[in-house]
Enzyme design. Structure first.
Site, PDB file in Angstrom:
ATOM      1  N   HIS A 153      11.745  -8.977   0.604  1.00 39.19           N
ATOM      2  CA  HIS A 153      11.378  -7.571   0.442  1.00 39.19           C
ATOM      3  C   HIS A 153      12.573  -6.674   0.771  1.00 39.19           C
ATOM      4  CE1 HIS A 153       9.176  -3.793   1.231  1.00 39.19           C
ATOM      5  NE2 HIS A 153       8.210  -4.314   0.487  1.00 39.19           N
TER       6      HIS A 153
ATOM      7  N   ASP B 249       0.849  -1.189   0.000  1.00 43.74           N
ATOM      8  CA  ASP B 249       0.000   0.000   0.000  1.00 43.74           C
ATOM      9  C   ASP B 249       0.885   1.240   0.000  1.00 43.74           C
ATOM     10  OD1 ASP B 249       0.878  -0.267   2.635  1.00 43.74           O
ATOM     11  OD2 ASP B 249      -1.008   0.392   3.513  1.00 43.74           O
TER      12      ASP B 249
ATOM     13  N   PHE C 187       6.966   2.320  -4.036  1.00 43.13           N
ATOM     14  CA  PHE C 187       8.347   2.579  -3.596  1.00 43.13           C
ATOM     15  C   PHE C 187       8.844   3.990  -3.903  1.00 43.13           C
ATOM     16  CE2 PHE C 187       8.315  -2.101  -4.209  1.00 43.13           C
ATOM     17  CZ  PHE C 187       8.623  -2.485  -2.908  1.00 43.13           C
TER      18      PHE C 187
ATOM     19  N   TYR D 188       2.903   4.772   0.771  1.00 37.11           N
ATOM     20  CA  TYR D 188       3.509   5.378   1.955  1.00 37.11           C
ATOM     21  C   TYR D 188       2.435   6.200   2.676  1.00 37.11           C
ATOM     22  CZ  TYR D 188       8.079   4.329  -0.186  1.00 37.11           C
ATOM     23  OH  TYR D 188       9.171   3.716  -0.749  1.00 37.11           O
TER      24      TYR D 188
END
Length: 251
Positions: A218, A96, A109, A98
């Protein structure tokens, strides 16, 4: 409205929003929201008449009216705006947006120039440098990637301020599943980059005989040393693109 409810087309319009978190004087604020258009609209228009989408439409509109939500409404579909379906070469899946002020702008990102680079992106840049020797930029804006055919797609497209995962389960997952499925079924020789268990589960249905699927831990500081660093996904992506007659991505 934030999302168009016609079942035929998402379009651009202005909407009034009242949110004490956004404006201390409690005045009505008008923002502009750009809907999905072009080939993404053609691929996804069947979603707009489904029951889940009506619920999503109602929920997102109410959230923007009553709370501080990220990204800004006009940026919700930025990933689709910047990377048309027919131009997609690579898909990077996030979770989701930031959830802190000024960060999210519709690409996973990525943050706008002038905003501190988040820790996960710091690690992405480190791996990029170690893999390809790229010079690391002094900002965290990844629109350069999106403009070259990298679909930077969060699986949930909105979030409440300072509440990670707060819009999980309201319908975005089904909508982004449809987008991934359209790519996986209508296109060939794409690269899907799946960092972390969540993204890997999301992409489980992708046909590995038609596409390259790259998976690892991740890039979060909590997991980057468990298999993200050293995955060489950037060089593997460009090697696959060259093999299938596509231009490399200039990361």
């Amino acid at each position: 409205m934030i999302l168009e409810e016609q079942g035929e087309r998402l379009h651009e319009e202005t909407i009034p929003i009242k949110a004490a978190e956004i404006q201390t004087e409690r005045k009505t604020r008008v923002i502009k929201m750009s809907g999905i258009s072009g080939d993404w609209y053609e691929a996804l228009k069947g979603e707009f008449s489904k029951p889940y989408y009506r619920t999503l439409f109602q929920t997102v509109n109410e959230e923007y009216r009553t709370r501080l939500i990220f990204p800004p409404a006009e940026d919700i579909f930025n990933a689709f705006h910047l990377t048309p379906l027919k131009k997609v070469k690579v898909v990077i899946l996030g979770q989701d947006p930031y959830h802190n002020n000024g960060q999210a702008h519709g690409l996973c990102f990525s943050v706008k120039k002038g905003v501190d680079v988040p820790p996960s992106l710091v690690n992405i840049y480190k791996e990029l440098h170690d893999d390809l020797g790229c010079t690391i930029p002094d900002h965290g804006c990844l629109t350069k990637w999106a403009n070259q055919g990298v679909l930077m797609l969060n699986t949930v497209l909105t979030v409440r301020a300072h509440q990670a995962n707060s819009h999980r389960g309201i319908g975005w997952e089904e909508f982004t599943d449809a987008a991934i499925r359209a790519l996986a079924e209508e296109r060939e020789h794409l690269v899907f980059i799946l960092w972390g268990g969540y993204a890997q589960r999301k992409g489980a249905f992708i046909d590995r005989s038609k596409h390259l699927v790259l998976s690892s831990a991740h890039p979060s500081p909590l997991s980057a040393y468990n298999g993200f660093f050293g995955n060489k996904h950037f060089s593997k992506t460009n090697a696959y693109l060259r093999e299938h007659g596509e231009k490399e991505i200039i990361f």
